[in-house]
Design a protein around this motif. Structure first.
Motif, PDB file in Angstrom:
ATOM      1  N   ALA A   1       2.149   1.885  -3.338  1.00  0.00           N
ATOM      2  CA  ALA A   1       1.177   2.401  -4.250  1.00  0.00           C
ATOM      3  C   ALA A   1       0.814   3.863  -4.149  1.00  0.00           C
ATOM      4  CB  ALA A   1       0.162   1.622  -4.227  1.00  0.00           C
ATOM      5  N   ARG A   2       0.927   4.234  -2.754  1.00  0.00           N
ATOM      6  CA  ARG A   2       0.750   5.526  -2.481  1.00  0.00           C
ATOM      7  C   ARG A   2       1.910   6.343  -2.846  1.00  0.00           C
ATOM      8  NH1 ARG A   2      -1.498   3.688   2.490  1.00  0.00           N
ATOM      9  NH2 ARG A   2       0.625   3.997   3.404  1.00  0.00           N
ATOM     10  N   LYS A   3       3.133   5.861  -2.695  1.00  0.00           N
ATOM     11  CA  LYS A   3       4.205   6.387  -3.131  1.00  0.00           C
ATOM     12  C   LYS A   3       4.189   6.907  -4.663  1.00  0.00           C
ATOM     13  CE  LYS A   3       9.205   6.373  -2.954  1.00  0.00           C
ATOM     14  NZ  LYS A   3      10.456   5.560  -2.482  1.00  0.00           N
ATOM     15  N   LYS A   4       3.809   5.820  -5.606  1.00  0.00           N
ATOM     16  CA  LYS A   4       3.856   5.990  -6.765  1.00  0.00           C
ATOM     17  C   LYS A   4       2.703   7.115  -7.592  1.00  0.00           C
ATOM     18  CE  LYS A   4       5.549   1.353  -8.066  1.00  0.00           C
ATOM     19  NZ  LYS A   4       5.098   0.143  -8.631  1.00  0.00           N
ATOM     20  N   SER A   5       1.568   6.973  -6.598  1.00  0.00           N
ATOM     21  CA  SER A   5       0.367   8.009  -6.749  1.00  0.00           C
ATOM     22  C   SER A   5       0.707   9.349  -6.832  1.00  0.00           C
ATOM     23  CB  SER A   5      -0.895   7.620  -6.358  1.00  0.00           C
ATOM     24  OG  SER A   5      -0.655   7.477  -4.962  1.00  0.00           O
ATOM     25  N   THR A   6       1.349   9.382  -5.763  1.00  0.00           N
ATOM     26  CA  THR A   6       2.085  10.912  -5.117  1.00  0.00           C
ATOM     27  C   THR A   6       3.315  11.615  -5.501  1.00  0.00           C
ATOM     28  OG1 THR A   6       2.234  10.300  -2.962  1.00  0.00           O
ATOM     29  CG2 THR A   6       0.128  10.931  -3.186  1.00  0.00           C
TER      30      THR A   6
ATOM     31  N   SER B   1       3.526  14.948  -6.019  1.00  0.00           N
ATOM     32  CA  SER B   1       3.251  15.873  -4.977  1.00  0.00           C
ATOM     33  C   SER B   1       4.251  16.015  -3.893  1.00  0.00           C
ATOM     34  CB  SER B   1       2.058  15.130  -4.193  1.00  0.00           C
ATOM     35  OG  SER B   1       1.384  14.824  -5.250  1.00  0.00           O
TER      36      SER B   1
ATOM     37  N   LYS C   1       0.656  -1.052  -0.032  1.00  0.00           N
ATOM     38  CA  LYS C   1      -0.059   0.078   0.112  1.00  0.00           C
ATOM     39  C   LYS C   1       0.977   1.348  -0.011  1.00  0.00           C
ATOM     40  CE  LYS C   1      -4.082  -1.934   2.361  1.00  0.00           C
ATOM     41  NZ  LYS C   1      -4.818  -2.060   3.473  1.00  0.00           N
TER      42      LYS C   1
END
Length: 234
Positions: A98-103, A106, A95
């Motif tokens: 996945a969060r690291k790739k999506s942001t 940012s 998880k």
């Protein structure tokens, strides 16, 4: 229903043509009799042994046996908890990835420490157990009592397993369930074995009785020797 003999001696005894002649029981009748006897004994044994749990823990043979069983439960629970923790860590790691790739575009979030999902995690035995862990441990003890009673070997009958249930701190109805079902399996295995070797029932019965006599004599002699040693030491 007699301690030490139980299904291992009762089924060959009931099927013995040499002892009963034409009145000898069939394998099915002997199986039914021992199953019913075992169910009755399970209620009696649990009712007798539960109030004397602390007394049983002081008897050497029971103390060693129950210590091994309790250790097995703790180790099983530790391995189970460790595997669950590893799976949880892997899920958290995925998880986070996945969060690291999506942001990625940012601003960098606050730093979060993630452990390698392949790292082994030790189970802290002395931590406060959850209700789920306690329930798992209880069913682990249930399984040990069940397997112990179901094995068609000497000294593993309903009486001994009833004592085991009391020291493993199983409640009344779990103890009855474990002993009744395990006794049915034990009787089935013995009955099938006797049915296959029906021509040798009398020989089997003789061997079983000789083994029981040997065990009783050995325990009596051991008690006498230990009593003399204690008297000499005193």
């Amino acid at each position: 229903m007699v301690p030490l003999i139980e299904s291992k001696g009762a089924i060959p005894l009931g099927m013995s043509v040499g002892m009963w002649g034409d009145a000898a029981l069939s394998a099915v009748s002997a199986w039914l009799a021992t199953v019913l006897g075992g169910v009755i004994v399970s209620f009696v044994a649990v009712a007798i042994f539960l109030p004397f749990r602390k007394l049983l823990e002081k008897i050497k043979i029971f103390k060693k046996l129950f210590a091994h069983c309790d250790r097995a439960v703790i180790e099983w629970l530790a391995r189970r908890q460790e595997k669950k923790q590893i799976r949880k860590t892997k899920r958290e790691f995925k998880k986070a990835q996945a969060r690291k790739k999506s942001t990625i575009s940012s601003p960098a979030p606050a730093e979060v420490a993630f452990t390698n999902p392949n790292t082994s995690i030790s189970f802290i035995a002395h931590s406060t157990p959850t209700k789920k862990a306690e329930r798992s441990a209880m069913w682990g003890r249930f399984l040990i009592a069940f397997v112990f009673c179901a094995l068609p070997i000497p000294l593993s009958g309903v009486w001994t397993a009833g004592a085991l249930c009391s020291v493993l701190k199983l409640d009344f109805w779990r103890s009855i369930l474990a002993l009744s079902v395990a006794n049915t399996i034990d009787c089935s295995l013995v009955a099938i074995f006797c049915f296959w070797l029906e021509d040798y029932i009398d020989l089997m019965l003789t061997i079983i009785m000789l083994i029981l006599v040997f065990i009783v004599i050995y325990q009596i002699l051991k008690f006498i020797v230990l009593r003399k040693q204690n008297a000499n030491n005193a």
